[in-house]
Motif scaffolding. Structure first.
Motif, PDB file in Angstrom:
ATOM      1  N   CYS A  60      32.182   9.152  60.031  1.00  0.00           N
ATOM      2  CA  CYS A  60      31.235   9.785  60.546  1.00  0.00           C
ATOM      3  C   CYS A  60      30.021   9.911  59.682  1.00  0.00           C
ATOM      4  CB  CYS A  60      31.696  11.400  61.068  1.00  0.00           C
ATOM      5  SG  CYS A  60      32.905  11.480  62.102  1.00  0.00           S
ATOM      6  N   GLU A  61      30.102   9.961  58.388  1.00  0.00           N
ATOM      7  CA  GLU A  61      29.051  10.101  57.359  1.00  0.00           C
ATOM      8  C   GLU A  61      28.492   8.867  57.298  1.00  0.00           C
ATOM      9  OE1 GLU A  61      31.145  11.251  53.866  1.00  0.00           O
ATOM     10  OE2 GLU A  61      31.156  13.392  54.122  1.00  0.00           O
ATOM     11  N   GLU A  62      29.092   7.731  57.558  1.00  0.00           N
ATOM     12  CA  GLU A  62      28.328   6.419  57.539  1.00  0.00           C
ATOM     13  C   GLU A  62      27.629   6.346  58.989  1.00  0.00           C
ATOM     14  OE1 GLU A  62      31.362   3.563  57.700  1.00  0.00           O
ATOM     15  OE2 GLU A  62      32.003   4.081  55.516  1.00  0.00           O
ATOM     16  N   ASP A  63      27.821   6.894  59.818  1.00  0.00           N
ATOM     17  CA  ASP A  63      27.020   6.859  60.790  1.00  0.00           C
ATOM     18  C   ASP A  63      25.866   8.134  60.998  1.00  0.00           C
ATOM     19  OD1 ASP A  63      27.806   4.922  62.664  1.00  0.00           O
ATOM     20  OD2 ASP A  63      29.805   6.017  62.808  1.00  0.00           O
ATOM     21  N   GLY A  64      25.756   8.838  59.827  1.00  0.00           N
ATOM     22  CA  GLY A  64      24.872   9.755  59.706  1.00  0.00           C
ATOM     23  C   GLY A  64      25.567  11.234  60.366  1.00  0.00           C
ATOM     24  N   LEU A  65      26.687  11.448  60.473  1.00  0.00           N
ATOM     25  CA  LEU A  65      27.097  12.776  61.028  1.00  0.00           C
ATOM     26  C   LEU A  65      27.625  13.406  59.796  1.00  0.00           C
ATOM     27  CD1 LEU A  65      28.802  11.355  64.125  1.00  0.00           C
ATOM     28  CD2 LEU A  65      26.681  12.235  63.895  1.00  0.00           C
ATOM     29  N   LYS A  66      27.581  14.677  59.780  1.00  0.00           N
ATOM     30  CA  LYS A  66      28.457  15.602  58.940  1.00  0.00           C
ATOM     31  C   LYS A  66      29.027  16.574  59.456  1.00  0.00           C
ATOM     32  CE  LYS A  66      29.181  16.967  54.769  1.00  0.00           C
ATOM     33  NZ  LYS A  66      30.020  16.058  53.704  1.00  0.00           N
ATOM     34  N   ILE A  67      30.594  16.566  59.583  1.00  0.00           N
ATOM     35  CA  ILE A  67      31.588  17.441  60.268  1.00  0.00           C
ATOM     36  C   ILE A  67      32.323  18.465  59.260  1.00  0.00           C
ATOM     37  CG2 ILE A  67      33.380  17.684  61.862  1.00  0.00           C
ATOM     38  CD1 ILE A  67      32.681  14.754  62.833  1.00  0.00           C
ATOM     39  N   TYR A  68      32.151  19.883  59.541  1.00  0.00           N
ATOM     40  CA  TYR A  68      33.070  20.753  58.787  1.00  0.00           C
ATOM     41  C   TYR A  68      34.197  21.040  59.620  1.00  0.00           C
ATOM     42  CZ  TYR A  68      28.610  20.745  56.281  1.00  0.00           C
ATOM     43  OH  TYR A  68      27.457  20.273  55.699  1.00  0.00           O
ATOM     44  N   LEU A  69      35.384  21.290  59.033  1.00  0.00           N
ATOM     45  CA  LEU A  69      36.608  21.677  59.517  1.00  0.00           C
ATOM     46  C   LEU A  69      36.948  23.214  59.319  1.00  0.00           C
ATOM     47  CD1 LEU A  69      38.606  18.459  59.359  1.00  0.00           C
ATOM     48  CD2 LEU A  69      36.937  19.151  61.300  1.00  0.00           C
ATOM     49  N   GLU A  70      37.123  23.910  60.125  1.00  0.00           N
ATOM     50  CA  GLU A  70      37.617  25.377  59.922  1.00  0.00           C
ATOM     51  C   GLU A  70      38.981  25.599  60.510  1.00  0.00           C
ATOM     52  OE1 GLU A  70      36.170  29.876  59.828  1.00  0.00           O
ATOM     53  OE2 GLU A  70      34.805  28.306  60.251  1.00  0.00           O
ATOM     54  N   GLU A  71      39.946  26.015  60.247  1.00  0.00           N
ATOM     55  CA  GLU A  71      41.323  26.276  60.691  1.00  0.00           C
ATOM     56  C   GLU A  71      41.233  27.891  61.038  1.00  0.00           C
ATOM     57  OE1 GLU A  71      45.911  25.816  60.042  1.00  0.00           O
ATOM     58  OE2 GLU A  71      44.752  24.441  58.976  1.00  0.00           O
ATOM     59  N   SER A  72      41.862  28.323  62.038  1.00  0.00           N
ATOM     60  CA  SER A  72      42.175  29.654  62.552  1.00  0.00           C
ATOM     61  C   SER A  72      43.378  29.869  63.294  1.00  0.00           C
ATOM     62  CB  SER A  72      40.834  30.428  63.029  1.00  0.00           C
ATOM     63  OG  SER A  72      40.657  29.633  64.258  1.00  0.00           O
ATOM     64  N   PRO A  73      44.261  30.653  63.128  1.00  0.00           N
ATOM     65  CA  PRO A  73      45.499  31.004  63.952  1.00  0.00           C
ATOM     66  C   PRO A  73      45.122  31.812  65.190  1.00  0.00           C
ATOM     67  CG  PRO A  73      45.593  32.638  62.016  1.00  0.00           C
ATOM     68  CD  PRO A  73      44.483  31.396  61.809  1.00  0.00           C
ATOM     69  N   ALA A  74      45.950  31.606  66.231  1.00  0.00           N
ATOM     70  CA  ALA A  74      45.602  32.596  67.362  1.00  0.00           C
ATOM     71  C   ALA A  74      47.049  32.788  67.990  1.00  0.00           C
ATOM     72  CB  ALA A  74      44.605  31.888  68.316  1.00  0.00           C
ATOM     73  N   GLY A  75      47.836  33.613  67.650  1.00  0.00           N
ATOM     74  CA  GLY A  75      49.216  33.590  68.171  1.00  0.00           C
ATOM     75  C   GLY A  75      50.159  32.145  67.831  1.00  0.00           C
ATOM     76  N   LYS A  76      50.518  31.755  68.864  1.00  0.00           N
ATOM     77  CA  LYS A  76      51.518  30.812  68.627  1.00  0.00           C
ATOM     78  C   LYS A  76      50.841  29.359  68.611  1.00  0.00           C
ATOM     79  CE  LYS A  76      52.439  29.721  73.355  1.00  0.00           C
ATOM     80  NZ  LYS A  76      53.724  29.332  74.581  1.00  0.00           N
ATOM     81  N   PHE A  77      49.301  29.544  68.715  1.00  0.00           N
ATOM     82  CA  PHE A  77      48.366  28.408  68.604  1.00  0.00           C
ATOM     83  C   PHE A  77      47.771  28.410  67.114  1.00  0.00           C
ATOM     84  CE2 PHE A  77      49.077  28.845  73.205  1.00  0.00           C
ATOM     85  CZ  PHE A  77      48.960  27.592  73.436  1.00  0.00           C
ATOM     86  N   THR A  78      47.312  27.077  66.952  1.00  0.00           N
ATOM     87  CA  THR A  78      46.393  27.314  65.780  1.00  0.00           C
ATOM     88  C   THR A  78      45.082  26.208  66.223  1.00  0.00           C
ATOM     89  OG1 THR A  78      48.126  27.072  64.186  1.00  0.00           O
ATOM     90  CG2 THR A  78      46.013  26.090  63.416  1.00  0.00           C
ATOM     91  N   PHE A  79      44.024  26.829  65.918  1.00  0.00           N
ATOM     92  CA  PHE A  79      42.827  26.217  66.366  1.00  0.00           C
ATOM     93  C   PHE A  79      41.999  25.723  65.194  1.00  0.00           C
ATOM     94  CE2 PHE A  79      43.591  28.588  70.262  1.00  0.00           C
ATOM     95  CZ  PHE A  79      43.085  27.885  71.158  1.00  0.00           C
ATOM     96  N   LEU A  80      41.591  24.424  65.515  1.00  0.00           N
ATOM     97  CA  LEU A  80      40.654  23.488  64.265  1.00  0.00           C
ATOM     98  C   LEU A  80      39.247  23.539  64.929  1.00  0.00           C
ATOM     99  CD1 LEU A  80      41.034  22.441  61.432  1.00  0.00           C
ATOM    100  CD2 LEU A  80      41.137  20.188  62.796  1.00  0.00           C
ATOM    101  N   SER A  81      38.290  24.179  64.226  1.00  0.00           N
ATOM    102  CA  SER A  81      36.966  24.286  64.766  1.00  0.00           C
ATOM    103  C   SER A  81      36.297  22.915  64.128  1.00  0.00           C
ATOM    104  CB  SER A  81      36.213  25.598  64.470  1.00  0.00           C
ATOM    105  OG  SER A  81      36.795  26.541  65.243  1.00  0.00           O
ATOM    106  N   CYS A  82      35.874  22.193  64.778  1.00  0.00           N
ATOM    107  CA  CYS A  82      35.017  20.892  64.201  1.00  0.00           C
ATOM    108  C   CYS A  82      33.385  21.103  64.542  1.00  0.00           C
ATOM    109  CB  CYS A  82      35.692  19.881  65.060  1.00  0.00           C
ATOM    110  SG  CYS A  82      37.041  19.535  64.927  1.00  0.00           S
ATOM    111  N   ARG A  83      32.722  21.466  63.553  1.00  0.00           N
ATOM    112  CA  ARG A  83      31.381  21.660  63.554  1.00  0.00           C
ATOM    113  C   ARG A  83      30.354  20.566  63.162  1.00  0.00           C
ATOM    114  NH1 ARG A  83      27.491  23.968  60.494  1.00  0.00           N
ATOM    115  NH2 ARG A  83      28.946  24.578  58.829  1.00  0.00           N
TER     116      ARG A  83
END
Length: 298
Positions: free
Chosen positions: A27-50
Motif C-alpha cells: 500500500c505504501e508503495e502505491d501511495g497509501l497509508k493504512i492504520y489498523l485498530e482492533e476492538s472486541p464486540a461480544g463473540k466478534f472481533t472487529f479490525l478497523s482499517c483506516r
C-alpha cells in the motif's frame, strides 16, 4: 478525508491482521497509508482499517478508495478459501450426511476437496482456483461499495450463496463417489467369494485383451475349450452384458489358479484390469512383451 472499513469475524482475526500487515508495504508503495485498530464486540472481533489522506498528486481519491477495497477484498477472499473452506465443507457433510460414521465423513471430505480441485501442491495456481478467488473478491468489493462494515461470518452465509452452493455440490458428488466405491468393494468381495469356494477348472488362463474383444488361452497357449464355458454361455444368452462383464464372468466360471494378463496399454481397460487383479488377488501376473501381447489387433 480518511475512509474507514471495519472487518468483523468470530475467528481468524490474527490471520487478517498478519495478512493486512504484509499488504501495508504494498500500500505504501502505491501511495497509501493504512492504520489498523482492533476492538472486541461480544463473540466478534472487529479490525478497523483506516486509510489516511495520501499524496493526491499520485492518485485521485476514487482510485485510492478502489485500490484500498481491492487490498481488503483480496485478503478476505484468501482467508475464506484457505481457512474457512474446510470447516464449511465439513459442516455441510455433517449436517446433510449425519448418518455416515466419522471415518466415512472424513473420506467424503477428501473426495469433496478433489471435486473443487484442491488436490496437489500447486492447486492455487490453477485457473479454477483463481476463478473462485476472483468471484469472491468481486462480491466483497461490490459489498464494500455500499457498506463500510463487513461481518465475514454473515457475509459468507448470506452473500456467498453461489459459493456455498458450489461446496454443497462438491459434497453431493463426493457422497455419490463414496457410495459407488463402497458398492464396488462389496461387489469385489462377493466375486472373490465365488472364486474361493469353487474348485479351479484350469491351472492357468492367459487373457489377451485386444481392442474391445478378449481371448482366453490355457497354459499351453491354446484357446480355452468351449466345454469349460458351456454353462456360462447358456446363462448369458439374451442378457445385456458388455465384453468386460463377459470376461470377468468367464474367469470366475473357470476360477483358474493363475491369471496372466496380456495387453499393450491400459487405455479403455483400466477398470477391467483392476477388477481382475482385485478379484483374483495374489493370482495375477501381467505380461506386456511376449508374442501374444504383440498379436495384431483385429
Amino acid at each position: 478525508m480518511a475512509q474507514t472499513i471495519s472487518i468483523g469475524s468470530t475467528q481468524h482475526m490474527d490471520l487478517f491482521k498478519a495478512k493486512l500487515g504484509r499488504q501495508l508495504k504494498l500500500c505504501e508503495e502505491d501511495g497509501l497509508k493504512i492504520y489498523l485498530e482492533e476492538s472486541p464486540a461480544g463473540k466478534f472481533t472487529f479490525l478497523s482499517c483506516r486509510i489516511a489522506d495520501c499524496d493526491k498528486g499520485r492518485r485521485v481519491r476514487e482510485d485510492v478508495q478502489s485500490l484500498f477495497k481491492y487490498y481488503l477484498a483480496d485478503v478476505i477472499s484468501d482467508i475464506i478459501l484457505n481457512h474457512w473452506e474446510d470447516p464449511l465443507i465439513k459442516e455441510i457433510i455433517r449436517e446433510n450426511y449425519y448418518y455416515f460414521g466419522e471415518e466415512e465423513r472424513n473420506i467424503i471430505f477428501q473426495y469433496a476437496l478433489r471435486h473443487i480441485n484442491r488436490e496437489g501442491k500447486n492447486f492455487q495456481d490453477t485457473v479454477y482456483w483463481l476463478g473462485r478467488k476472483n468471484r469472491i473478491i468481486q462480491k466483497v468489493m461490490d459489498y464494500l461499495d455500499v457498506n463500510n462494515r463487513i461481518n465475514i461470518d454473515g457475509f459468507i452465509r448470506f452473500r456467498l450463496k453461489d459459493y456455498i452452493g458450489e461446496l454443497r455440490d462438491a459434497a453431493d458428488r463426493a457422497v455419490d463417489e463414496f457410495l459407488m466405491e463402497r458398492e464396488y468393494r462389496e461387489f469385489i468381495q462377493l466375486l472373490k467369494y465365488f472364486v474361493e469356494v469353487q474348485e479351479p477348472r484350469m491351472d492357468v488362463v492367459h487373457v489377451l485383451i485386444a481392442g474391445s474383444l478378449f481371448k482366453l488361452f490355457d497354459g499351453r497357449m491354446q484357446p480355452v475349450k468351449s466345454e469349460y464355458l458351456e454353462g456360462f454361455i447358456v446363462n448369458m444368452v439374451g442378457s445385456e452384458i458388455n465384453y468386460e462383464d463377459l470376461l470377468i464372468s468367464a474367469l470366475i466360471t473357470i476360477a483358474p489358479k493363475q491369471v496372466t494378463l496380456h495387453y499393450k496399454n491400459r487405455e479403455g481397460h483400466s477398470v477391467t484390469l483392476d477388477t481382475i487383479k482385485n478379484v483374483f488377488e495374489g493370482r495375477v501376473n501381467e505380461c506386456r512383451g511376449c508374442s501374444l501381447c504383440q498379436e495384431p489387433r483385429s
